[in-house]
Design a protein around this motif. Structure first.
Motif, mmCIF file in Angstrom:
data_model
loop_
_atom_site.group_PDB
_atom_site.id
_atom_site.type_symbol
_atom_site.label_atom_id
_atom_site.label_comp_id
_atom_site.label_asym_id
_atom_site.label_seq_id
_atom_site.Cartn_x
_atom_site.Cartn_y
_atom_site.Cartn_z
ATOM 1 N N LEU A 511 0.839 -1.190 0.000
ATOM 2 C CA LEU A 511 0.000 0.000 0.000
ATOM 3 C C LEU A 511 0.876 1.242 0.000
ATOM 4 O O LEU A 511 1.937 1.263 0.626
ATOM 5 C CB LEU A 511 -0.928 -0.010 1.216
ATOM 6 C CG LEU A 511 -1.958 -1.149 1.239
ATOM 7 C CD1 LEU A 511 -2.596 -1.260 2.611
ATOM 8 C CD2 LEU A 511 -3.025 -0.930 0.181
ATOM 9 N N GLN A 512 0.420 2.273 -0.676
ATOM 10 C CA GLN A 512 1.282 3.433 -0.887
ATOM 11 C C GLN A 512 0.984 4.580 0.055
ATOM 12 O O GLN A 512 1.755 4.856 0.964
ATOM 13 C CB GLN A 512 1.158 3.913 -2.338
ATOM 14 C CG GLN A 512 1.637 2.884 -3.353
ATOM 15 C CD GLN A 512 1.507 3.382 -4.780
ATOM 16 O OE1 GLN A 512 1.202 4.538 -5.015
ATOM 17 N NE2 GLN A 512 1.712 2.503 -5.740
ATOM 18 N N ARG A 513 -0.133 5.260 -0.115
ATOM 19 C CA ARG A 513 -0.379 6.483 0.651
ATOM 20 C C ARG A 513 -1.221 6.273 1.887
ATOM 21 O O ARG A 513 -1.107 7.016 2.852
ATOM 22 C CB ARG A 513 -1.046 7.531 -0.240
ATOM 23 C CG ARG A 513 -0.158 8.007 -1.359
ATOM 24 C CD ARG A 513 -0.824 9.084 -2.167
ATOM 25 N NE ARG A 513 0.049 9.558 -3.235
ATOM 26 C CZ ARG A 513 -0.315 10.391 -4.189
ATOM 27 N NH1 ARG A 513 -1.553 10.844 -4.212
ATOM 28 N NH2 ARG A 513 0.526 10.766 -5.116
ATOM 29 N N GLY A 514 -2.081 5.315 1.868
ATOM 30 C CA GLY A 514 -2.978 5.100 2.980
ATOM 31 C C GLY A 514 -4.118 4.204 2.541
ATOM 32 O O GLY A 514 -4.309 3.941 1.353
ATOM 33 N N ASP A 531 -6.348 1.325 -1.861
ATOM 34 C CA ASP A 531 -5.148 2.128 -1.672
ATOM 35 C C ASP A 531 -5.420 3.559 -2.134
ATOM 36 O O ASP A 531 -6.075 3.778 -3.151
ATOM 37 C CB ASP A 531 -3.992 1.514 -2.471
ATOM 38 C CG ASP A 531 -2.677 2.207 -2.223
ATOM 39 O OD1 ASP A 531 -2.599 3.017 -1.282
ATOM 40 O OD2 ASP A 531 -1.712 1.944 -2.962
ATOM 41 N N GLU A 532 -4.892 4.525 -1.405
ATOM 42 C CA GLU A 532 -5.069 5.926 -1.777
ATOM 43 C C GLU A 532 -3.972 6.430 -2.699
ATOM 44 O O GLU A 532 -3.846 7.639 -2.912
ATOM 45 C CB GLU A 532 -5.130 6.796 -0.517
ATOM 46 C CG GLU A 532 -6.377 6.563 0.314
ATOM 47 C CD GLU A 532 -6.463 7.481 1.513
ATOM 48 O OE1 GLU A 532 -5.390 7.874 2.039
ATOM 49 O OE2 GLU A 532 -7.581 7.809 1.932
ATOM 50 N N GLY A 533 -3.184 5.530 -3.280
ATOM 51 C CA GLY A 533 -2.162 5.923 -4.249
ATOM 52 C C GLY A 533 -2.774 6.414 -5.536
ATOM 53 O O GLY A 533 -3.997 6.454 -5.722
ATOM 54 N N ASN A 534 -1.917 6.771 -6.486
ATOM 55 C CA ASN A 534 -2.386 7.352 -7.745
ATOM 56 C C ASN A 534 -3.289 6.413 -8.532
ATOM 57 O O ASN A 534 -4.206 6.861 -9.226
ATOM 58 C CB ASN A 534 -1.188 7.746 -8.610
ATOM 59 C CG ASN A 534 -0.402 8.884 -7.997
ATOM 60 O OD1 ASN A 534 -0.942 9.692 -7.256
ATOM 61 N ND2 ASN A 534 0.890 8.946 -8.296
ATOM 62 N N ASP A 535 -3.050 5.105 -8.450
ATOM 63 C CA ASP A 535 -3.848 4.139 -9.210
ATOM 64 C C ASP A 535 -5.066 3.661 -8.445
ATOM 65 O O ASP A 535 -5.887 2.935 -8.995
ATOM 66 C CB ASP A 535 -2.990 2.921 -9.594
ATOM 67 C CG ASP A 535 -1.909 3.275 -10.596
ATOM 68 O OD1 ASP A 535 -2.105 4.258 -11.334
ATOM 69 O OD2 ASP A 535 -0.886 2.580 -10.638
ATOM 70 N N HIS A 536 -5.185 4.036 -7.169
ATOM 71 C CA HIS A 536 -6.324 3.626 -6.340
ATOM 72 C C HIS A 536 -6.544 2.112 -6.467
ATOM 73 O O HIS A 536 -7.643 1.641 -6.767
ATOM 74 C CB HIS A 536 -7.584 4.390 -6.738
ATOM 75 C CG HIS A 536 -7.377 5.879 -6.787
ATOM 76 N ND1 HIS A 536 -7.226 6.565 -7.960
ATOM 77 C CD2 HIS A 536 -7.252 6.791 -5.787
ATOM 78 C CE1 HIS A 536 -7.047 7.852 -7.693
ATOM 79 N NE2 HIS A 536 -7.052 8.022 -6.383
#
Length: 1000
Positions: A511-514, A531-536
């Protein structure tokens, strides 16, 4: 952790007084190369006639061969140059010897030109070529001088242009025009071309290895084809060329000195950084101004590696649940997060390995000789500033205990609920207890007994929560990136809400951002996380194996939530900005199909999702609409347009009724059959704000609000607020009551709470006109002074909130305010670097200014009065610790003279009694607040990493141990002992939480 290496280009960030690295050349070789490229560029644009062969042509090579075979770039040989241990070589191809050409050119430029010199040249040329006349020889010499003149001008042009490729051709032509169009100096030559003379070919010599030299002017060979432009005053031209060469040499020397200076500064900075345990975590502007904290942003770094103090054992926690250590000192790379993680974490309490003489680190505390060489003092280093703290004259280390205190902290109560940036986050347990989260804590609240229990496994903000439908005692919570070394990345924790045992940790390292959303499958065997990253990305985890089953990019736009369809363990729905997607899991593959809005208005956001008893999805959106979906056809079967004015944040289904909460501060009830509206429950928008969560607890309804409170009651009746909290903005202001078990908090939401520490409810709630930043009680507790972020401060009646009087001290934020022990004076510390003193003969009104403390070079952070009220001590944002005469504001310049002054309170973060609170690697902004107990036995600190730390008092030993306790997820902004020293309260800045700790 590894020592960082500072690049030359970072020097301007480290010292604003230094020249910018990007404006200086990297080495002298770069300048030489620019010169050569400029010459080539000028020659391409200049329209020059071919020159007759001359003596220099013979030295170089046959002119015809040189013109036809040598590429343009080979006309300017550049010697390799070594500058400050940087060696660069430039390849050069030429049929003639480089040394011979260089010697000839140097000899020509250095020897004076006169008749005798011309005669010597003629004799030498007659000896070599008998068929060439003396006039032709002199003409060749003139051509050679003209060529040198032209090359020198071109060299000057190359140094004036920082980018040779962008040089204007017109500028090159302007430089050449004096040689081409000077009618007074040039004579038209109409004689026929002389037959070319070819010398025997010179055997090719092996080019020797280039010799590395320093501070050598790069040699520029004359071009093979330059139009002759003889002039009458050759000596003047040569003198002009020599002046230009001298000017160029001076320029080169100046630039070389600049480069040397920059590199020396880099070496100095690297040496300084290596002498520390960790690098500085933020620029000087951020280190000297905590406004970055007070405007709502989290601190952008993690706690520095505290190598000198190691973890001894995990810190104790409440409810008998063993808590994992908050971290250990080591570097973690982290991932792209809302706040970058670049350093390491402080251990959650431990023992210092630093002795009396600490090593060279970022900050250190050491016992040293005083100025007179006889008396001992303590020297504290913070970001290069040396702070000398003098002990009392009769002080000895005998009886000073450096071990961690026997007392520990246990969470008794958490005020507030995370509703401002979260939604649909309240659940009901089978025991009719409420499950929600605040800061880094999972909270279980019993409305009947008004008690709380806590899960403390997280180390940063909890962002989402879910309840296992197959086993309601199992909970999943997802967090943002945190402070822990091993578990600091975003992840999902699955835990038992009865035993508080952690059952699984999912998503670490992937997981990247949260974690934006989490949900259990109907049989409880799987967990999905967004995941709250760019790709969700959507992740599906096997709960038993604790591993990833499948993952797939969710959507290019934000995904706000995910839910399994009831009764289907392989089908789920995600929703967010402009989309709703129906997913099917086939083995380790995820297949997705978008929902079809058809004739219905497509919203900008789908904001909430729930299911009827038949498993039909119901969505609410940012337009206030409700849609009932057919999950097989992915189409809307029923709709209620305009169900709310604004977004629908939460949906709860009970039998054939739907309850929704929206942006219009209303809870509404609809029929499932036709989505017809039946009734509404309207909340006070000023007090509660939007409705962010709705859930049933038996027959009662629990409602979470935008202002971080929870309401409870039957639908249609007047609800009771059971959870209170501060709303918008950071939370910084707090004060303990001098004689009661109460305390006050003030926030940037303009709300003032006076809390009853026993019932955990507010005794009084007041409103002020401006965002509040600090507060203090008078010695008798009858009035409360509240300071704002704009320089205003008010005196309120602490029983009814009536504003008794108001004042303004400077134009900027006030971070510190305090009454003297007898209440006769109040001190106000401002961001304008001044402390304003007022005489308060009448506590309720008539405050008269008596002085202004001027001497700090940064904003005021903390202040304390002495026992007799005559001395004031203050600290500032640049780690100054100063003393003042509290009767008139004059500075007491001798810190040593203040060694025997006893302070009534101790909130300043500097001084001899508290010099042992600074672990290795901290800078002056990492500890935001501290307080000593009223019985002078304990000291508690609040730091930037979500920890509350407990020390013995006084804490003057560099090797002092401590215990740390986690509950907050952001920087802890305030900490105070309550009356009786049995409890402590702490404030979280960005998480807006208030935690009440019991001392046990």
């Amino acid at each position: 952790m590894e020592d960082p290496v500072v690049n030359v280009n970072d020097v301007n960030d480290l010292d604003a007084d230094l020249p910018k690295a990007e404006d200086a050349p990297e080495s002298l070789l770069d300048i030489a190369q620019e010169s050569a490229e400029s010459v080539h560029s000028s020659e391409e644009h200049a329209d020059l006639a071919p020159a007759s062969p001359g003596p220099m042509d013979e030295v170089l090579d046959s002119p015809s061969e040189h013109a036809s075979s040598s590429p343009v770039e080979d006309e300017v040989p550049v010697s390799p140059i070594e500058t400050n241990d940087v060696e660069v070589h430039v390849g050069h191809e030429n049929t003639a010897s480089e040394e011979d050409a260089a010697d000839a050119l140097d000899r020509h430029l250095s020897e004076p030109v006169d008749d005798e010199g011309d005669s010597n040249i003629d004799q030498q040329e007659n000896a070599e070529e008998e068929n060439i006349s003396e006039a032709d020889d002199k003409k060749s010499v003139s051509e050679e001088e003209s060529a040198n003149d032209h090359d020198a001008v071109q060299t000057q042009l190359s140094f004036e242009s920082s980018n040779p490729e962008e040089a204007d051709p017109a500028e090159s032509a302007d430089v050449q025009s004096p040689m081409e169009d000077n009618s007074s100096d040039q004579v038209e030559d109409n004689t026929p071309a002389t037959t070319e003379h070819h010398d025997p070919p010179i055997p090719e010599q092996e080019i020797p290895e280039p010799t590395v030299v320093t501070d050598v002017e790069p040699v520029v060979e004359p071009s093979a084809e330059i139009k002759a432009a003889p002039g009458p005053d050759k000596s003047a031209k040569i003198k002009e060329l020599e002046d230009k060469i001298s000017e160029l040499e001076s320029t080169l020397k100046s630039k070389d000195e600049t480069i040397t200076s920059l590199q020396s500064e880099v070496e100095r900075l690297n040496t300084e950084i290596k002498s520390r345990s960790v690098p500085s975590k933020k620029p000087a502007s951020a280190a000297s101004d905590p406004k970055s904290k007070s405007v709502g942003a989290k601190k952008t770094t993690t706690r520095p590696a505290s190598g000198a103090r190691a973890v001894s054992k995990p810190a104790p926690v409440s409810n008998g649940v063993a808590k994992k250590p908050a971290g250990s000192p080591s570097k973690r790379t982290g991932s792209a997060t809302t706040r970058p993680k670049s350093a390491a974490t402080k251990p959650a309490g431990g023992k210092s390995s630093v002795g009396k003489k600490a090593g060279k680190v970022a900050n250190k505390v050491e016992m040293t000789k005083g100025i007179d060489g006889e008396e001992h003092a303590v020297k504290l280093m913070l970001r290069g500033r040396g702070i000398v703290c003098y002990p009392p004259t009769d002080f000895t280390m005998d009886g000073i205990v450096s071990e961690k205190p026997e007392e520990t902290l246990k969470i008794n109560w958490v005020y507030g609920y995370r509703g401002r940036d979260s939604q649909d986050n309240i659940f009901c347990l089978p025991s009719n207890e409420l499950l929600y989260f605040q800061a880094a804590l999972g909270v279980i609240y019993n409305p009947a007994t008004r008690t709380q229990r806590f899960y403390q496994g997280h180390n940063d903000d909890i962002r989402c929560i879910a309840l296992n439908p197959a086993n309601p005692s199992i909970v999943a919570t997802g967090q943002a990136a945190g402070h822990d070394e091993k578990e600091g990345d975003p992840h999902v924790r699955v835990w038992n809400c009865e035993t508080f045992e952690t059952l699984a940790v999912l998503g670490l390292g992937t997981l990247q951002r949260g974690v934006g959303s989490v949900s259990f499958s109907p049989d409880g065997s799987k967990v999905i996380a967004v995941d709250e990253g760019n790709d969700h990305t959507i992740y599906v985890y096997d709960l038993k194996k604790k591993s990833t089953i499948a993952f797939q990019k969710g959507h290019q736009d934000p995904v706000l939530g995910a839910e399994y369809i009831p009764g289907q363990n392989s089908r789920f729905i995600t929703y967010g900005k402009g989309h709703i997607i129906f997913w099917d899991q086939e083995g380790n593959k995820l297949l997705k199909k978008s929902g079809l809005f058809e004739k219905h208005p497509k919203p900008r956001f789908i904001t909430s999702l729930a299911f009827t008893d038949k498993g039909e999805p119901i969505t609410g959106d940012s337009n206030g609409n409700l849609f009932l979906w057919n999950p097989n056809e992915r189409k809307i079967s029923k709709s209620k347009v305009g169900a709310h004015e604004g977004s629908v944040y939460s949906i709860a289904v009970k039998g054939d009724e739907i309850y929704t909460g929206g942006q219009d501060c209303k809870v509404k009830k609809f029929k499932v059959a036709d989505l017809s509206s039946e009734d509404a429950w309207e909340l006070d928008s000023a007090t509660h704000g939007r409705v962010k969560a709705v859930t049933f607890v038996g027959e009662d309804l629990a409602v979470g609000t935008y202002n971080n409170g929870v309401l409870f009651g039957k639908f249609g009746d007047q609800p009771e607020q059971i959870i209170y909290g501060h709303g918008a903005g950071d939370l910084w202001g707090g004060a303990d009551h001098p004689s009661e078990n109460t305390f006050a908090t003030v926030g940037q939401d303009k709300v003032v709470y006076i809390w009853d520490a026993e019932s955990h409810t507010p005794k009084h709630i007041f409103k002020v006109e401006k965002p509040a930043q600090a507060c203090c009680f008078s010695p008798c507790g009858s009035v409360l002074a509240v300071a704002s972020t704009t320089g205003e401060w008010w005196v309120l009646d602490s029983n009814n909130g009536l504003v008794l009087s108001s004042y303004k001290s400077g134009p900027e934020q006030i971070d510190a305010i305090s009454y003297s022990p007898d209440g006769s004076c109040i001190a106000v510390g401002s961001h304008d670097n001044y402390v304003y003193l007022f005489e308060s003969t009448n506590l309720r009104e008539d405050y008269k200014p008596i002085g202004k403390c001027a001497g700090h070079s940064s904003f005021i952070t903390h202040l304390d009065f002495s026992d007799d009220g005559k001395v004031l001590q203050t600290t500032s944002g640049d780690y100054e610790h100063l003393f003042w005469d509290a009767t008139n504001g004059d500075q007491i310049t001798s810190t040593k003279d203040m060694r025997d002054v006893t302070m009534a309170t101790y909130t300043c973060t500097l001084g001899f009694p508290v010099c042992g609170i600074w672990p290795v690697g901290y800078d002056g902004t990492d500890i935001n607040a501290l307080s000593k107990s009223h019985n002078n036995k304990l000291l508690v600190t609040a730091d930037d990493f979500g920890l509350v730390n407990l020390f013995r008092y006084p804490c003057c030993d560099p090797a002092a141990e401590w215990s740390s306790f986690r509950g907050h997820s952001a920087h802890v902004t305030k900490v105070r002992f309550l009356h009786g020293d049995k409890e402590v309260f702490s404030l979280g800045g960005r998480d807006q939480s208030i935690i009440q700790w019991g001392i046990c």
